[in-house]
Design a protein around this motif. Structure first.
Motif, mmCIF file in Angstrom:
data_model
loop_
_atom_site.group_PDB
_atom_site.id
_atom_site.type_symbol
_atom_site.label_atom_id
_atom_site.label_comp_id
_atom_site.label_asym_id
_atom_site.label_seq_id
_atom_site.Cartn_x
_atom_site.Cartn_y
_atom_site.Cartn_z
ATOM 1 N N GLY A 49 -10.123 -56.833 12.353
ATOM 2 C CA GLY A 49 -10.037 -55.857 13.444
ATOM 3 C C GLY A 49 -11.402 -55.491 13.999
ATOM 4 N N SER A 106 -13.180 -58.563 15.677
ATOM 5 C CA SER A 106 -12.573 -58.899 16.959
ATOM 6 C C SER A 106 -12.949 -57.875 18.032
ATOM 7 C CB SER A 106 -11.051 -58.975 16.819
ATOM 8 O OG SER A 106 -10.441 -59.265 18.059
ATOM 9 N N ARG A 107 -13.053 -56.626 17.627
ATOM 10 C CA ARG A 107 -13.337 -55.558 18.592
ATOM 11 C C ARG A 107 -14.811 -55.502 18.984
ATOM 12 N NH1 ARG A 107 -10.830 -51.124 20.574
ATOM 13 N NH2 ARG A 107 -12.116 -49.337 21.139
ATOM 14 N N GLU A 141 -7.179 -54.406 16.203
ATOM 15 C CA GLU A 141 -8.445 -53.847 16.660
ATOM 16 C C GLU A 141 -8.262 -52.518 17.379
ATOM 17 O OE1 GLU A 141 -9.592 -55.928 20.736
ATOM 18 O OE2 GLU A 141 -9.283 -57.423 19.160
#
Length: 204
Positions: free
Chosen positions: A26, A29-30, A45
Motif C-alpha cells: 500500500g 504503491s501510494r 493504498e
C-alpha cells in the motif's frame, strides 16, 4: 516465474506478520514507483486502510512479543495471516514492480487462483511459526518469545524487500527460514528433555 516468486515471498511474509506486506504494498504503491497496484487492488493504498493496518501492525508487534499473549495472538492470526497472504499474493502477482514489468500474462484466467495459493502459503508458514513458538515457549518458559518475534519480523521484511526488488532471492530466504525453524524446534526439544531429566533426578 518472477511473478510466482514475488507472490510467494509476499504470502510467506504475511504468514509471519500479516501487516508488513500489506503495508509495504500500500505504501509503496501510494508513495513510490516501485509498485503499481492494478485497479482491483488500489484500495490497499487508501489512507484509511493504511491507517487501520498501521494500528493493527502496532498491536501485532507488541502482542507477539509477550509470552502467553503471543500464543493467543497466533490463534487469532490463524484467520488473519492466511487472508493477508491471499491478498498480497493476488495483488503482488498482478502489479508491476521494480523486478516485474509485465505481470499481465500471469494467471490470466481465474482471479481467485492466486488468492487461494497465497492463502495456502501464508497458512503453512503461520502454522510452522505458531508450532515453533509454542515449542520454544514450553521449553524456555516464554523467555525466547521477544527474540523469536523480532527475528520473524526481520525475515518478513526481508521477504517483502526481495519479493519486490529481487524475487530470485526469496527461495534463499525461505530455505534459511526452514532451517532456522528446524534448529529452534530441535533446541527446544533438547532443553525440554534436560528439564525432564533434572526433574526426575530431583524426585528421587
Amino acid at each position: 516465474m518472477l511473478e510466482a516468486l514475488a507472490g510467494t515471498g509476499l504470502a510467506a511474509a504475511a504468514g509471519l506478520n500479516a501487516y508488513i506486506p500489506l503495508l509495504a504494498l500500500g505504501l509503496l504503491s501510494r508513495f513510490s514507483d516501485l509498485v503499481a497496484l492494478p485497479s482491483g487492488w488500489t484500495w490497499l493504498e487508501n489512507p484509511w486502510v493504511l491507517g487501520i493496518m498501521g494500528a493493527l501492525f502496532v498491536v501485532e508487534v507488541i502482542a507477539d512479543k509477550v509470552p502467553a499473549l503471543d500464543t493467543v495472538n497466533d490463534v487469532i492470526q490463524t484467520a488473519v495471516r492466511p487472508a493477508a497472504g491471499g491478498i498480497v499474493f493476488g495483488s503482488g502477482t498482478s502489479a508491476p514492480t521494480a523486478a516485474v514489468s509485465d505481470p499481465s500474462s500471469f494467471f490470466e484466467s481465474g482471479s481467485w487462483i492466486p488468492v487461494a495459493i497465497g492463502v495456502v502459503i501464508a497458512l503453512v508458514v503461520h502454522l510452522a511459526k505458531a508450532g515453533t513458538r509454542a515449542a520454544a515457549n514450553t521449553a524456555l518458559a516464554g523467555i525466547a518469545a521477544p527474540g523469536l518475534s523480532v527475528a520473524e519480523d526481520v525475515v518478513s521484511v526481508l521477504l517483502v524487500v526481495f519479493a519486490i526488488l529481487l524475487p530470485g532471492l526469496v527461495v534463499v530466504v525461505l530455505a534459511g527460514l526452514i532451517a532456522a525453524l528446524v534448529i529452534v524446534i530441535r533446541t527446544a526439544r533438547r532443553v525440554a528433555a534436560r528439564r525432564r531429566e533434572k526433574a526426575a533426578l530431583a524426585a528421587l
